[in-house]
Write an enzyme that holds these catalytic residues in place. Structure first.
Site, PDB file in Angstrom:
ATOM      1  N   TYR A  72       0.853  -1.194   0.000  1.00  0.00           N
ATOM      2  CA  TYR A  72       0.000   0.000   0.000  1.00  0.00           C
ATOM      3  C   TYR A  72       0.885   1.239   0.000  1.00  0.00           C
ATOM      4  O   TYR A  72       1.732   1.399   0.885  1.00  0.00           O
ATOM      5  CB  TYR A  72      -0.916  -0.002   1.228  1.00  0.00           C
ATOM      6  CG  TYR A  72      -1.794   1.221   1.305  1.00  0.00           C
ATOM      7  CD1 TYR A  72      -2.686   1.524   0.276  1.00  0.00           C
ATOM      8  CD2 TYR A  72      -1.731   2.088   2.388  1.00  0.00           C
ATOM      9  CE1 TYR A  72      -3.492   2.649   0.331  1.00  0.00           C
ATOM     10  CE2 TYR A  72      -2.537   3.214   2.459  1.00  0.00           C
ATOM     11  CZ  TYR A  72      -3.410   3.492   1.422  1.00  0.00           C
ATOM     12  OH  TYR A  72      -4.206   4.615   1.474  1.00  0.00           O
ATOM     13  N   HIS A 111      -4.720   5.171  -2.714  1.00  0.00           N
ATOM     14  CA  HIS A 111      -5.916   6.007  -2.865  1.00  0.00           C
ATOM     15  C   HIS A 111      -5.491   7.349  -3.459  1.00  0.00           C
ATOM     16  O   HIS A 111      -4.451   7.886  -3.075  1.00  0.00           O
ATOM     17  CB  HIS A 111      -6.578   6.260  -1.509  1.00  0.00           C
ATOM     18  CG  HIS A 111      -7.176   5.028  -0.909  1.00  0.00           C
ATOM     19  ND1 HIS A 111      -6.450   4.160  -0.129  1.00  0.00           N
ATOM     20  CD2 HIS A 111      -8.426   4.517  -0.991  1.00  0.00           C
ATOM     21  CE1 HIS A 111      -7.235   3.159   0.252  1.00  0.00           C
ATOM     22  NE2 HIS A 111      -8.435   3.343  -0.258  1.00  0.00           N
TER      23      HIS A 111
END
EC number: 2.3.1.258
Length: 169
Positions: A72, A111
């Protein structure tokens, strides 16, 4: 603007530089736990230097979710005057190389605020795709929605596909 781009470790001695960069680059503020965690991820966090000036950083963590090993990208950013000089590319390539050498990551994801078209374009160049949009992902910033961008790192082996075809016959 010609210059030397180098990546350096994040240490207790320069973590304040990382905090300052993140405050300037991102509309989101990160808590003390974020910075404590960053000090423990080793090569997955790097400060980017342009001619010895800290101008950007990348911070990642390993995430075990959806029965997968995923990387991530928590933050990857560069000060505005230093964008489009290859600094983001150097940081992302560093992270992709770690994943490649490791060989056990299923994918890498992050994101991005839905309005951040330059970031979306940047990641697409590296093979990332928008896999979903999360409503109200961000607090206190507009737009609050975020795209989830993901790059798959594992190619399903031909053997698996052959099994599927056999069972259909």
């Amino acid at each position: 603007m010609k210059g030397r781009i180098e990546l350096g470790d994040v240490t207790p001695h320069n973590i304040k530089q990382l905090k300052r960069l993140n405050q300037v680059i991102f509309p989101v503020s990160y808590n003390d736990k974020f910075y404590k965690d960053v000090l423990e991820v080793g090569e997955l966090a790097k400060l980017a230097y342009f001619n010895d000036i800290a101008v950007g950083a990348v911070c990642c963590r390993v995430d075990h979710s959806q029965n997968q090993k995923r990387l991530y990208i928590m933050t990857l950013g560069c000060l505005a005057p230093y964008r489009r000089l290859g600094i983001g590319t150097k940081m992302l390539n560093h992270v992709l190389n770690i994943c490649e050498k490791d060989g056990t990551f299923d994918n890498i994801y992050l994101h991005v605020q839905i309005s951040n078209e330059s970031a979306i374009d940047f990641y697409r160049k590296f093979g990332f795709e928008i896999i979903e949009t999360k409503k109200n992902y961000y607090k206190r910033i507009e737009p609050a929605d975020a795209h989830v961008l993901q790059k798959n790192l594992k190619i399903s082996s031909p053997g698996q596909n052959a099994d599927v075809q056999k069972s259909e016959n």
